[in-house]
Write a protein that holds these residues in place. Structure first.
Motif, PDB file in Angstrom:
ATOM      1  N   LYS A  15     122.501  25.709  84.161  1.00  0.00           N
ATOM      2  CA  LYS A  15     121.143  26.252  84.279  1.00  0.00           C
ATOM      3  C   LYS A  15     120.351  25.554  85.382  1.00  0.00           C
ATOM      4  N   PHE A  27     113.798  34.332  81.779  1.00  0.00           N
ATOM      5  CA  PHE A  27     112.648  33.435  81.911  1.00  0.00           C
ATOM      6  C   PHE A  27     111.545  34.133  82.681  1.00  0.00           C
ATOM      7  N   VAL A  71     119.312  30.965  78.114  1.00  0.00           N
ATOM      8  CA  VAL A  71     119.281  29.854  79.077  1.00  0.00           C
ATOM      9  C   VAL A  71     120.055  28.663  78.528  1.00  0.00           C
ATOM     10  N   HIS A 120     106.283  29.291  77.776  1.00  0.00           N
ATOM     11  CA  HIS A 120     106.589  30.356  78.734  1.00  0.00           C
ATOM     12  C   HIS A 120     107.553  31.307  78.034  1.00  0.00           C
ATOM     13  N   ASP A 121     107.866  32.421  78.666  1.00  0.00           N
ATOM     14  CA  ASP A 121     108.815  33.367  78.076  1.00  0.00           C
ATOM     15  C   ASP A 121     110.233  32.952  78.469  1.00  0.00           C
ATOM     16  N   LYS A 122     110.921  32.287  77.543  1.00  0.00           N
ATOM     17  CA  LYS A 122     112.263  31.773  77.817  1.00  0.00           C
ATOM     18  C   LYS A 122     113.231  32.293  76.762  1.00  0.00           C
ATOM     19  N   SER A 123     114.305  32.887  77.222  1.00  0.00           N
ATOM     20  CA  SER A 123     115.338  33.397  76.334  1.00  0.00           C
ATOM     21  C   SER A 123     116.262  32.264  75.894  1.00  0.00           C
ATOM     22  N   THR A 173     107.368  33.057  83.844  1.00  0.00           N
ATOM     23  CA  THR A 173     106.284  32.086  83.730  1.00  0.00           C
ATOM     24  C   THR A 173     105.035  32.763  83.176  1.00  0.00           C
ATOM     25  N   ALA A 215     109.484  23.642  80.756  1.00  0.00           N
ATOM     26  CA  ALA A 215     109.915  24.777  79.939  1.00  0.00           C
ATOM     27  C   ALA A 215     111.377  25.123  80.219  1.00  0.00           C
ATOM     28  N   TRP A 216     111.763  25.168  81.497  1.00  0.00           N
ATOM     29  CA  TRP A 216     113.139  25.497  81.861  1.00  0.00           C
ATOM     30  C   TRP A 216     114.114  24.434  81.342  1.00  0.00           C
ATOM     31  N   ILE A 219     108.277  25.997  73.559  1.00  0.00           N
ATOM     32  CA  ILE A 219     108.216  26.545  74.916  1.00  0.00           C
ATOM     33  C   ILE A 219     107.021  27.486  74.998  1.00  0.00           C
TER      34      ILE A 219
END
Length: 147
Positions: free
Chosen positions: A69, A6, A36, A30-33, A8, A19-20, A28
């Protein structure tokens, strides 16, 4: 071996908590894999939060074993941080949800003491210009504000 799951991104209009928390398939910003959302199925041993700064990165490391998470981010799981007093001071908030009434997430706070006297270590403040305290106010296009 560390894997970034992750990061931001400022100016998305989406809070870091949203997002989380979002499930797979959600939009999403944001940069979220996808890792997660597979948290419980992975053999996570450590979780590292890196706060990048022009004056030098700050790292906070947590025990990630047998967590979700959401549960890894707690003082009881804290393994290392740059703050010498974080294990000995009182805790008001120390969680990913933080103080949702004022949009303070990923929040490590010791004491609320009338805004100028608030004491803590980390906050993602997503209230923008309408933040409760002046120390957390930021233009909407600069969110998330990490302090």
């Amino acid at each position: 071996l560390w894997s970034q799951v992750f990061a931001t991104v400022r100016g998305t209009g989406q809070t870091v908590l949203d997002a989380w928390s979002a499930a797979s398939g959600a939009d999403i910003l944001h940069d979220k894999s996808e890792l997660v959302e597979r948290w419980g199925a992975l053999d996570i041993r450590r979780v590292k939060v890196v706060l990048e700064s022009s004056t030098g990165d700050v790292e906070v490391i947590f025990d990630g074993q047998n967590t979700t998470k959401f549960t890894w981010f707690s003082r009881s799981r804290l393994l290392s941080s740059p703050w010498n007093d974080i294990q000995t001071q009182p805790v008001n908030f120390f969680s990913i949800d933080g103080d949702t009434s004022v949009n303070r997430n990923f929040f490590m706070n010791s004491v609320y003491n009338g805004c100028p006297g608030d004491v803590g270590w980390l906050v993602v403040a997503d209230s923008g210009p309408s933040g409760y305290c002046s120390w957390e106010r930021a233009p909407s296009d600069q969110l998330p504000y990490i302090r």
